[in-house]
Design an enzyme around this catalytic site. Structure first.
Site, mmCIF file in Angstrom:
data_model
loop_
_atom_site.group_PDB
_atom_site.id
_atom_site.type_symbol
_atom_site.label_atom_id
_atom_site.label_comp_id
_atom_site.label_asym_id
_atom_site.label_seq_id
_atom_site.Cartn_x
_atom_site.Cartn_y
_atom_site.Cartn_z
ATOM 1 N N CYS A 94 13.284 6.210 -42.388
ATOM 2 C CA CYS A 94 13.350 6.136 -40.930
ATOM 3 C C CYS A 94 14.119 4.913 -40.452
ATOM 4 O O CYS A 94 14.774 4.946 -39.412
ATOM 5 C CB CYS A 94 11.943 6.122 -40.342
ATOM 6 S SG CYS A 94 10.849 4.901 -41.085
ATOM 7 N N GLU A 107 0.640 1.094 -41.157
ATOM 8 C CA GLU A 107 1.965 0.738 -40.622
ATOM 9 C C GLU A 107 1.805 0.199 -39.203
ATOM 10 O O GLU A 107 2.577 0.554 -38.315
ATOM 11 C CB GLU A 107 2.892 1.949 -40.616
ATOM 12 C CG GLU A 107 3.116 2.507 -42.016
ATOM 13 C CD GLU A 107 4.266 3.509 -42.065
ATOM 14 O OE1 GLU A 107 5.215 3.256 -42.804
ATOM 15 O OE2 GLU A 107 4.216 4.528 -41.354
#
Lengths: 640, 640
Positions: B402, B318
């Site tokens: 998120c 990520e």
């Protein structure tokens, strides 16, 4: 020459062709290094222990992957099979008593392993006994058998020793009793195709049609409803919906094979399937199979094939994705898949020479497949990207070591792809310094090619029949050489416009000792532009010379390979010989380069970079990563 | 204006800015849909049950991933925190008794959950009790606390209700006893940065320096040797070498923060860390932190940032990979990472206005971040590719949710990024129809922007101090508008050449009711070429207009988006209003298109495709995938 529906061109046996020149050197690398390395590494991996009944079973060495409920250890038999096949071909070229003794020892172990009923499989006899024939979909059982059959045929042809051939015939005989629609028989086929084409080889070498019939059974059953894989899963208490690959497209079992018109799924499985189908089409004159294969051929080569002959862009399924989806840096393009494409293409020539197939056989052979082997024969590519940022290198071994023996056996047997023989015709599909001894229309004939192909395009073929003899020789004129090729017979020009049908110049006559054919193929540097539908290649160009795709490497050109812009005209180029790459022909090209200096302040500007004069050195793609490691690029920016 | 080392620009509180126009519409979407949706989906996921002591613990709902020994369920507190923060901002804009009651109920649950000593964490109290503070590296414990602190500050500012603020102050007070170098204290910090910036917010709203000091402690400790993560792992009986991310670069803990000079690892963690560092630099006048941050800023924005302000190209971490590695179709470019870049950029303005930061704040806000939210506020992008082949769409929820509350809280609080206030100066960082009420040098002042920005470049600012008052207003002149911008004060031209320092026109004077500033920013269609070092963008151009990056979508232009070739001159274009996209400004451009017809016979030709005249419609990138699904492309082929 229209395709004669009744012609049956079969590849010549490997020992019938002796190679020198380009392929001779590659075969020497296999004989001198790869053949032994394969055995060493198989042994180190535990594969010998796995089949040796005098040792305890190695048990599960490579853990079972819960996703597909299998382990790559399940196909160790196939790795041994392909290794023995490679050794067989290497022994013909270079006798090696030690290597032969090791192969014999392995064959002896298989003999001891084989059960009374003929069954032989290291995993299902020694690691998971009792699970025999319970999960054909996932567990590669017939696939392993197929590779051992191919090994058996090769070892017999190379050494004259029948032991492995007899073992595999007994196994095949057993399969004939196991598979079918009769009471208690299994109406199934393997998740990973391979046994089909192997049974054809077994049939051809033994003359036993029953093996052909079994191959045809597997071909015919595939994808039929009610679906065997579904029934098998339910019988085993498994939920067919839990199949890791979701649809049976993965193993080309989603439809009956004659209805398939799109190349999908796992690339190697697809190639092996189509190879088997093509063999059956040839042997049974089966036009319905040929028709499906023609559609599949176009689907692959017009919508899904890298310019290298690499196929299967995605790692996730080791296979196909969407049409025109050909990413270069993440290309999976498994070595085995291009090897498989060579297999398929050669078998599409079974019903008659046609450069539609042979050109791509050559493209896949020299580029997608051969790249998998290092020049010294000691390391291997699994996946073959067309762009690298310096992190992709050949490895010594792999948990799934399918590619090393696959490219090795192809290289070691490449002579059998160069020539094919029908009743009254010899087809010359590939060029290279070589000597063929064949029997045609009952007469012995020797064909000798003298050439430095693929580096140079002049090919001289001496035709020497034992006695004057009437037959045809068909010589491929590659599509890329269609303009500029010339052909002479005993000094007289042959008009190619008249002589060429389906891309082959066919010379039918009474041949005599001393006849000489001279073929000249122009090896111009050739731009290759992709269809605008290939989003990854728009605005780019690849360069080819003869059958070879070229690339740029960091060691010759610095790291900013994407900054080079190839002009529309390639007139400003020179060839040169590269000693460190075994006298390969490199190409030097004058072009421009985008100047990255002055971009320090920000990543994005409102003006494009300046272009400054530059030059690059291109080398054949199959030779990349044989010198200093670094960036590599096939598709260069192109002037618009 | 050189940066005054002692200036401290702090963002204005969200309720101090009222928005209409472009951002008003987006905030309405959050108020009308997203805020409630977030709570609904958190509740559906089990997050309410997780904190409700009157219900049994939900246990492990999202399985623990063996690779990193954690579950995304571990950070449910953060999802609730960001959702409450979003609700807080939405309540200020649009009172909503039902939503406020639901937030209050959650806060009541946290009050009941909180332990005597102040600790509060749903996972470590209810699912894995006893494991508190045992794996700071992997388990997001302080990260969760940070998000609840941010929620507490926002909820207090929006509603005046102190309960959550008090809870989080008690928790922070507890942390002060837990963390440090004293006997029995933990000399550690969180694997996922967040609590640092949250403690600064807590300090600013409470006036308690102790929270700043704790934030500074976490910043100072990070990456020091002997390494806390290594010691912690050993203490917990874990092998530090088994760390799934191998090096501590993943969480920017590989070096003390002041020595870091390369942006590495997980992108969101990096952004949150640098945000915290920038806050500490502002609050402590810490030049050593500022210096490191300036280096990191250049490293990110000159070598690692998409033209959209997206960052972190790789899914695997990520985060960041190599310099200039910016793949478009596989871009991860997480919404949260661009949100984090906005956070960081805004905090780099803490020591004085500088368009070096504010331009990129705007770029990331309008493109990389905003794209994460559908026009209706109901669905969300996690990753934000710059090219799509039609399979990438906003989703309703995610196992790691998120991004939805992160983009929602940013949109709902965007006013606080538009303006910042120092002792005697107001900085206008972003433009948009809005009204600021601020206190400057002890006096109340209202600034009202009238503008249809970003669609049009005319901005009129009414300055209305309660009483005539001496202070400065700094107005950003974006770098892309540097040529062509004009500024007037009460009708008189201000010479920008003289007035602009660090990209801001600073007007210091005694302001009176009725003063009017008029700023005109040219919104020309602007080509953006990437450095030739970005291999994925060579030969391509992106188009921008003002702060917005544009793209082409299949619904307007057909599927072969890569076949379009943008001319060097963009003079032949027109703008038009798109009703179905809320009156966004689209751009029509005449160009050429590579003709894919005639490529049916083979995939590769020796000549490039013909180019035929064509036109495209470009829409702002942040609005893509809001109409018919299909292909999308930012970087178009460019004429060379």
């Amino acid at each position: 020459m229209t395709t004669d529906n009744k012609s049956q061109f079969r590849p010549v046996a490997v020992p019938d062709v002796q190679l020198a020149g380009f392929w001779g050197k590659w075969q020497d690398a296999v004989c001198d290094s790869t053949a032994e390395i394969l055995l060493d590494r198989c042994e180190k991996a535990g594969m010998i222990q796995a089949i040796d009944v005098n040792q305890p079973s190695p048990g599960v060495v490579i853990p079972i992957d819960e996703k597909w409920t299998g382990s790559t250890q399940m196909f160790w038999d196939s790795d041994l099979g392909k290794s023995i096949e490679t050794i067989a071909y290497s022994l013909y070229r270079k006798p090696n008593a030690e290597l032969e003794a090791r192969a014999d020892a392995i064959i002896d172990m298989y003999e001891k392993l084989q059960q009374e009923d003929g069954y032989v499989n290291a995993w299902f006899q020694r690691v998971q006994p009792g699970k025999r024939w319970t999960n054909l979909r996932d567990h590669h059982e017939l696939y392993c058998a197929g590779h051992l059959m191919e090994a058996a045929v090769a070892y017999f042809q190379a050494t004259g020793k029948r032991k492995l051939l007899d073992i595999m015939c007994r196994y095949a005989d057993h399969m004939i009793t196991v598979f079918g629609h009769g009471e208690g028989q299994i109406p199934g086929y393997c998740g990973h195709q391979e046994v089909e084409l192997a049974l054809v080889k077994l049939a051809r070498v033994t003359g036993e049609k029953k093996y052909l019939d079994l191959a045809k059974f597997f071909v015919d059953e595939r994808g039929r409803e009610p679906h065997f894989f579904t029934a098998e899963a339910l019988r085993g208490g498994r939920d067919p919906k839990e199949y890791v690959h979701k649809t049976y497209e993965y193993s080309q079992a989603h439809q009956p094979v004659r209805e398939q018109n799109k190349v999908v799924g796992h690339a190697v499985r697809a190639m092996y399937q189509y190879s088997g189908m093509a063999d059956i089409a040839t042997e049974y004159h089966d036009d319905s199979l040929t028709s499906a294969l023609e559609t599949l051929w176009d689907d692959l080569t017009i919508k899904q094939m890298y310019v290298t002959g690499g196929i299967g862009p995605a790692a996730i399924n080791e296979g196909f994705t969407d049409y025109y989806d050909l990413p270069n840096d993440t290309a999976y393009a498994e070595t085995c898949a291009s090897v498989g494409l060579v297999f398929w293409a050669s078998r599409m020539l079974g019903r008659g020479p046609n450069r539609r197939y042979a050109d791509i056989m050559e493209q896949a052979l020299y580029n997608g497949a051969l790249t998998g082997l290092a020049r010294d024969g000691k390391t291997f590519f699994y996946d073959n990207p067309l762009e690298s940022t310096g992190k992709h290198h050949r490895w010594v071994w792999h948990r799934c070591p399918c590619c090393p023996p696959n490219i090795a056996r192809l290289v070691a047997s490449v002579g059998s792809y160069m020539y094919a023989v029908a009743d009254n015709e010899i087809a010359v599909h590939l060029y290279g310094e070589s000597r063929l001894k064949a029997t045609i229309a009952g007469a012995s004939v020797t064909l000798t090619q003298h050439t430095n192909y693929p580096w140079h395009g002049d090919i001289r073929v001496n035709v020497d029949p034992e006695n004057s003899s009437q037959f045809a020789i068909a010589l491929r004129i590659p599509e890329w050489a269609a303009e500029g090729a010339s052909l002479h017979l005993n000094g007289s020009t042959i008009d190619l416009t008249a002589a060429v049908v389906d891309g082959y110049a066919r010379i039918a006559r009474t041949w005599q000792k001393g006849d000489v054919i001279e073929l000249k193929l122009p090896l111009e540097l050739r731009p290759q532009y992709a269809s605008p539908k290939v989003r990854q290649d728009v605005g780019r160009v690849a360069l080819a010379r003869g059958p070879l795709i070229y690339c740029v490497e960091e060691t010759d050109n610095g790291s900013d390979l994407n900054a080079f812009v190839v002009p529309k005209s390639l007139s400003s180029h020179r060839t040169k010989t590269v000693e460190s790459l075994d006298d390969a022909i490199a190409v030097e090209l004058d072009l421009t380069k985008e100047d990255a200096s002055g971009w320090n302040g920000s990543l994005y500007h409102t003006r494009p970079a300046e272009q400054v004069p530059a030059k690059v050195t291109l080398i054949p793609y199959h030779l990349w990563d044989n010198r200093e490691p670094g960036n590599m690029l096939v598709w260069l920016q192109s002037e618009k």
